[in-house]
Motif scaffolding. Structure first.
Motif, PDB file in Angstrom:
ATOM      1  N   THR A 145       0.660  -1.263  -0.069  1.00 55.97           N
ATOM      2  CA  THR A 145      -0.045  -0.095   0.001  1.00 55.97           C
ATOM      3  C   THR A 145       1.185   1.213   0.111  1.00 55.97           C
ATOM      4  O   THR A 145       0.661   2.357  -0.687  1.00 55.97           O
ATOM      5  CB  THR A 145      -0.783  -0.221   1.182  1.00 55.97           C
ATOM      6  OG1 THR A 145      -1.669  -1.333   1.273  1.00 55.97           O
ATOM      7  CG2 THR A 145      -1.741   1.156   1.018  1.00 55.97           C
ATOM      8  N   ALA A 146       1.930   1.145   0.802  1.00 53.93           N
ATOM      9  CA  ALA A 146       2.754   2.516   0.862  1.00 53.93           C
ATOM     10  C   ALA A 146       3.470   2.713  -0.562  1.00 53.93           C
ATOM     11  O   ALA A 146       3.471   3.705  -1.093  1.00 53.93           O
ATOM     12  CB  ALA A 146       3.875   2.305   1.724  1.00 53.93           C
ATOM     13  N   ALA A 147       3.935   1.704  -1.114  1.00 52.94           N
ATOM     14  CA  ALA A 147       4.516   2.043  -2.545  1.00 52.94           C
ATOM     15  C   ALA A 147       3.574   2.367  -3.519  1.00 52.94           C
ATOM     16  O   ALA A 147       3.796   3.213  -4.266  1.00 52.94           O
ATOM     17  CB  ALA A 147       4.985   0.312  -2.872  1.00 52.94           C
ATOM     18  N   SER A 148       2.283   1.774  -3.437  1.00 52.62           N
ATOM     19  CA  SER A 148       1.178   2.252  -4.428  1.00 52.62           C
ATOM     20  C   SER A 148       0.740   3.654  -4.016  1.00 52.62           C
ATOM     21  O   SER A 148       0.629   4.507  -4.971  1.00 52.62           O
ATOM     22  CB  SER A 148      -0.052   1.316  -4.119  1.00 52.62           C
ATOM     23  OG  SER A 148      -1.019   1.641  -4.947  1.00 52.62           O
ATOM     24  N   VAL A 149       0.547   4.151  -2.968  1.00 51.93           N
ATOM     25  CA  VAL A 149       0.113   5.557  -2.402  1.00 51.93           C
ATOM     26  C   VAL A 149       0.939   6.335  -2.827  1.00 51.93           C
ATOM     27  O   VAL A 149       0.869   7.578  -3.416  1.00 51.93           O
ATOM     28  CB  VAL A 149      -0.487   5.552  -1.065  1.00 51.93           C
ATOM     29  CG1 VAL A 149      -0.632   7.003  -0.779  1.00 51.93           C
ATOM     30  CG2 VAL A 149      -1.797   4.579  -0.933  1.00 51.93           C
ATOM     31  N   ALA A 171       3.408   3.046 -10.739  1.00 52.03           N
ATOM     32  CA  ALA A 171       2.479   2.770  -9.499  1.00 52.03           C
ATOM     33  C   ALA A 171       1.722   1.590  -9.568  1.00 52.03           C
ATOM     34  O   ALA A 171       1.942   0.655  -8.672  1.00 52.03           O
ATOM     35  CB  ALA A 171       1.860   4.075  -9.254  1.00 52.03           C
ATOM     36  N   VAL A 172       1.134   1.272 -10.877  1.00 51.08           N
ATOM     37  CA  VAL A 172       0.435   0.141 -10.919  1.00 51.08           C
ATOM     38  C   VAL A 172       1.141  -1.216 -11.242  1.00 51.08           C
ATOM     39  O   VAL A 172       0.954  -2.317 -10.245  1.00 51.08           O
ATOM     40  CB  VAL A 172      -0.486   0.226 -12.086  1.00 51.08           C
ATOM     41  CG1 VAL A 172      -1.476  -0.755 -12.261  1.00 51.08           C
ATOM     42  CG2 VAL A 172      -1.369   1.458 -12.118  1.00 51.08           C
ATOM     43  N   PHE A 173       2.281  -0.978 -11.662  1.00 49.43           N
ATOM     44  CA  PHE A 173       3.139  -2.099 -12.073  1.00 49.43           C
ATOM     45  C   PHE A 173       4.024  -2.687 -10.590  1.00 49.43           C
ATOM     46  O   PHE A 173       4.136  -3.557 -10.068  1.00 49.43           O
ATOM     47  CB  PHE A 173       4.311  -1.652 -13.022  1.00 49.43           C
ATOM     48  CG  PHE A 173       5.404  -2.723 -13.523  1.00 49.43           C
ATOM     49  CD1 PHE A 173       4.755  -3.648 -14.385  1.00 49.43           C
ATOM     50  CD2 PHE A 173       6.509  -2.839 -13.131  1.00 49.43           C
ATOM     51  CE1 PHE A 173       5.826  -4.662 -14.885  1.00 49.43           C
ATOM     52  CE2 PHE A 173       7.318  -3.888 -13.414  1.00 49.43           C
ATOM     53  CZ  PHE A 173       7.077  -4.635 -14.112  1.00 49.43           C
ATOM     54  N   THR A 174       4.482  -1.393  -9.995  1.00 48.31           N
ATOM     55  CA  THR A 174       5.385  -1.862  -8.801  1.00 48.31           C
ATOM     56  C   THR A 174       4.360  -2.451  -7.814  1.00 48.31           C
ATOM     57  O   THR A 174       4.930  -3.319  -6.843  1.00 48.31           O
ATOM     58  CB  THR A 174       5.728  -0.675  -8.166  1.00 48.31           C
ATOM     59  OG1 THR A 174       6.854   0.112  -9.238  1.00 48.31           O
ATOM     60  CG2 THR A 174       6.961  -0.484  -7.007  1.00 48.31           C
ATOM     61  N   MET A 175       3.210  -1.958  -7.464  1.00 47.03           N
ATOM     62  CA  MET A 175       2.186  -2.517  -6.320  1.00 47.03           C
ATOM     63  C   MET A 175       2.171  -3.771  -6.725  1.00 47.03           C
ATOM     64  O   MET A 175       2.168  -4.631  -5.886  1.00 47.03           O
ATOM     65  CB  MET A 175       1.003  -1.555  -6.582  1.00 47.03           C
ATOM     66  CG  MET A 175      -0.012  -1.854  -5.240  1.00 47.03           C
ATOM     67  SD  MET A 175      -0.943  -3.358  -5.501  1.00 47.03           S
ATOM     68  CE  MET A 175      -0.933  -4.146  -4.249  1.00 47.03           C
ATOM     69  N   HIS A 176       1.786  -3.958  -8.009  1.00 42.11           N
ATOM     70  CA  HIS A 176       1.537  -5.455  -8.180  1.00 42.11           C
ATOM     71  C   HIS A 176       2.561  -6.586  -7.995  1.00 42.11           C
ATOM     72  O   HIS A 176       2.306  -7.658  -7.149  1.00 42.11           O
ATOM     73  CB  HIS A 176       1.090  -5.778  -9.762  1.00 42.11           C
ATOM     74  CG  HIS A 176       0.805  -7.038 -10.048  1.00 42.11           C
ATOM     75  ND1 HIS A 176      -0.621  -7.748 -10.114  1.00 42.11           N
ATOM     76  CD2 HIS A 176       1.292  -8.165 -10.567  1.00 42.11           C
ATOM     77  CE1 HIS A 176      -0.512  -8.922 -10.412  1.00 42.11           C
ATOM     78  NE2 HIS A 176       0.668  -9.047 -10.721  1.00 42.11           N
ATOM     79  N   PHE A 177       3.821  -6.242  -8.326  1.00 43.73           N
ATOM     80  CA  PHE A 177       4.816  -7.014  -8.113  1.00 43.73           C
ATOM     81  C   PHE A 177       5.480  -7.245  -6.879  1.00 43.73           C
ATOM     82  O   PHE A 177       6.111  -8.056  -6.503  1.00 43.73           O
ATOM     83  CB  PHE A 177       5.771  -6.833  -9.299  1.00 43.73           C
ATOM     84  CG  PHE A 177       5.528  -7.490 -10.719  1.00 43.73           C
ATOM     85  CD1 PHE A 177       5.395  -8.656 -10.903  1.00 43.73           C
ATOM     86  CD2 PHE A 177       4.830  -6.532 -11.696  1.00 43.73           C
ATOM     87  CE1 PHE A 177       4.845  -9.300 -12.147  1.00 43.73           C
ATOM     88  CE2 PHE A 177       4.427  -6.954 -12.791  1.00 43.73           C
ATOM     89  CZ  PHE A 177       4.476  -8.462 -13.162  1.00 43.73           C
ATOM     90  N   VAL A 178       5.184  -5.910  -6.172  1.00 45.39           N
ATOM     91  CA  VAL A 178       5.935  -5.783  -4.581  1.00 45.39           C
ATOM     92  C   VAL A 178       4.910  -6.638  -3.858  1.00 45.39           C
ATOM     93  O   VAL A 178       5.282  -7.646  -3.094  1.00 45.39           O
ATOM     94  CB  VAL A 178       5.709  -4.503  -4.302  1.00 45.39           C
ATOM     95  CG1 VAL A 178       5.769  -4.347  -2.636  1.00 45.39           C
ATOM     96  CG2 VAL A 178       6.819  -3.608  -4.561  1.00 45.39           C
ATOM     97  N   ALA A 179       3.374  -6.426  -4.111  1.00 40.13           N
ATOM     98  CA  ALA A 179       2.643  -7.226  -3.572  1.00 40.13           C
ATOM     99  C   ALA A 179       2.522  -8.917  -3.770  1.00 40.13           C
ATOM    100  O   ALA A 179       2.499  -9.902  -2.936  1.00 40.13           O
ATOM    101  CB  ALA A 179       1.216  -6.979  -3.679  1.00 40.13           C
ATOM    102  N   THR A 180       2.841  -9.348  -4.983  1.00 41.95           N
ATOM    103  CA  THR A 180       2.960 -10.672  -5.631  1.00 41.95           C
ATOM    104  C   THR A 180       4.229 -11.186  -4.927  1.00 41.95           C
ATOM    105  O   THR A 180       4.188 -12.430  -4.586  1.00 41.95           O
ATOM    106  CB  THR A 180       2.954 -10.825  -7.130  1.00 41.95           C
ATOM    107  OG1 THR A 180       1.695 -10.153  -7.640  1.00 41.95           O
ATOM    108  CG2 THR A 180       3.064 -12.358  -7.522  1.00 41.95           C
ATOM    109  N   GLY A 181       5.371 -10.426  -4.882  1.00 41.54           N
ATOM    110  CA  GLY A 181       6.578 -10.909  -4.452  1.00 41.54           C
ATOM    111  C   GLY A 181       6.574 -11.361  -2.922  1.00 41.54           C
ATOM    112  O   GLY A 181       7.187 -12.001  -2.495  1.00 41.54           O
ATOM    113  N   LEU A 182       5.681 -10.529  -2.144  1.00 40.77           N
ATOM    114  CA  LEU A 182       5.294 -10.707  -0.588  1.00 40.77           C
ATOM    115  C   LEU A 182       4.263 -11.688  -0.353  1.00 40.77           C
ATOM    116  O   LEU A 182       3.990 -12.132   0.727  1.00 40.77           O
ATOM    117  CB  LEU A 182       5.026  -9.555   0.129  1.00 40.77           C
ATOM    118  CG  LEU A 182       6.139  -8.420   0.079  1.00 40.77           C
ATOM    119  CD1 LEU A 182       5.670  -6.973   0.463  1.00 40.77           C
ATOM    120  CD2 LEU A 182       7.311  -8.833   0.652  1.00 40.77           C
ATOM    121  N   THR A 183       3.604 -12.398  -1.415  1.00 41.75           N
ATOM    122  CA  THR A 183       2.646 -13.495  -1.162  1.00 41.75           C
ATOM    123  C   THR A 183       2.858 -14.753  -1.618  1.00 41.75           C
ATOM    124  O   THR A 183       3.817 -15.045  -2.549  1.00 41.75           O
ATOM    125  CB  THR A 183       1.391 -13.084  -2.449  1.00 41.75           C
ATOM    126  OG1 THR A 183       0.939 -11.541  -1.927  1.00 41.75           O
ATOM    127  CG2 THR A 183       0.301 -14.030  -1.988  1.00 41.75           C
TER     128      THR A 183
END
Length: 366
Positions: free
Chosen positions: A145-149, A178-190
């Motif tokens: 969320t922080a990366a996306s916001v 923003a869209v790209f980074t949020m997705h792959f940061v979130a996916t990498g942490l999942t």
């Protein structure tokens, strides 16, 4: 936990989709503030569909590239909800930007809403997975969320602080990242685990069916991108691109007798300066705030300042001129201030920068 990897081509395609959607939506709203209320609502709604649809399409292009050792499906209802959430939240941000005074607070608030929209869309979309369950904790969500916001606020600030073509391009890059980074940061942490029961709320979609829907969405985004791109790089109407030459410092502009010009339905009219409460810069042109009206003026903010100085107008901010006779109240902050207006529906307040504060206070008799 299941091992997974990504298809590099689809990862690159997902970034391209985010960039095309960002450019199309941000450029589509360029000049929307000069439109009447109904047309502005239509443009904002269309831009919301494109930007929100771009967030959704980017996510599922990337998910189509997710390679797991098991077969998995998506719940059709939850997948649809994820798209609608993205469109609605982006639409809310655009409404703030185009129907409220565009202050720094508004820009930051809109950026936060867009960033949260990306996050909500992502995790709702992930919740639609069947026969495979994503596993993450609160810390993972906070980091994503922080990366996306942060990136979304940067994108909105860059694109809307000054509505030039350069700013729109830079805002596009920030939005796409923003869209790209949020997705792959979130996916990498999942992590992903296999489940036995589908437990879906709607019909199941396999990757082949989902790919068909995503392909149609991406096709529409590409088409809109090409149409807006032609306007961006080609010659635009005179009202959108022609720059008026700045007056030479050593000579004053010719006096105006008819009033302050503004455009409406292809005709030029003239407003009495005394009726104008404030003027805001809009690229190389300006917007007049007069009672319930918000009118497009072909003058630049510099030309308006020079011509209207004898009428008592003062520069309150790099983007605003104010007529002190219409200021109903003034609020002093730590190192700047705010002018408030009554009876001006489209504009309730104007920021006063630190360097302009003494002139404004003197004009108001403070």
């Amino acid at each position: 936990m299941l091992d997974y990897s990504h298809n590099g081509w689809l990862v690159a395609a997902s970034l391209a989709v985010a960039l095309m959607a960002g450019f199309t939506g941000l450029y589509l709203t360029h000049g929307a503030s000069r439109l009447d209320s109904q047309r502005r609502k239509f443009v904002v709604a269309l831009a919301a569909v494109i930007l929100g649809g771009g967030i959704w399409s980017m996510h599922f292009v990337a998910m189509l590239g997710l390679q797991l050792p098991i077969l998995f499906y998506y719940d059709a209802l939850i997948t649809l909800i994820s798209a609608l959430v993205a469109i609605l939240m982006v639409g809310l941000a655009l409404l703030l930007l185009h129907f409220r005074p565009r202050t720094m607070q508004t820009i930051v608030g809109a950026g936060v809403i867009v960033g949260l929209g990306i996050v909500v869309m992502h995790y709702v979309g992930m919740a639609g997975m069947e026969l495979c369950r994503p596993v993450y904790n609160l810390t993972d969500v906070v980091i994503a969320t922080a990366a996306s916001v942060v990136l979304s606020v940067l994108a909105i600030w860059v694109a809307y602080d000054n509505r030039t073509q350069r700013n729109i391009l830079l805002g596009t890059v920030c939005f796409g990242l923003a869209v790209f980074t949020m997705h792959f940061v979130a996916t990498g942490l999942t992590d992903f685990v296999a489940t036995d029961s589908p437990g879906g709320a709607g019909p199941a979609l396999n990757n082949q069916v989902l790919a068909m829907g995503v392909t149609v969405s991406v096709f529409l985004i590409c088409g809109a991108f090409l149409l807006t791109g032609i306007s961006f790089i080609g010659p635009e109407p005179a009202l959108e691109t022609a720059e008026k030459p700045e007056p030479a410092p050593q000579s004053d502009p010719a006096p105006f007798r008819a009033g302050v010009p503004f455009e409406r339905e292809g005709q030029t009219f003239f407003a009495e300066p005394a009726r104008i409460a404030a003027i805001r810069a809009e690229g190389h042109y300006t917007v007049l705030y007069m009672g319930q009206e918000k009118l497009f003026c072909p003058w630049s903010i510099t030309e308006a300042e020079t011509r209207l100085e004898p009428e008592g107008f003062l520069r309150a901010h790099r983007s605003y001129l104010v007529n002190p006779k219409h200021v109903s109240s003034f609020e002093r902050h730590k190192d700047n201030g705010t002018c408030y207006f009554d009876g001006v529906d489209a504009l309730t307040k104007v920021p006063v920068s630190r360097s302009r504060l003494p002139d404004i206070r003197d004009a108001l008799g403070l």
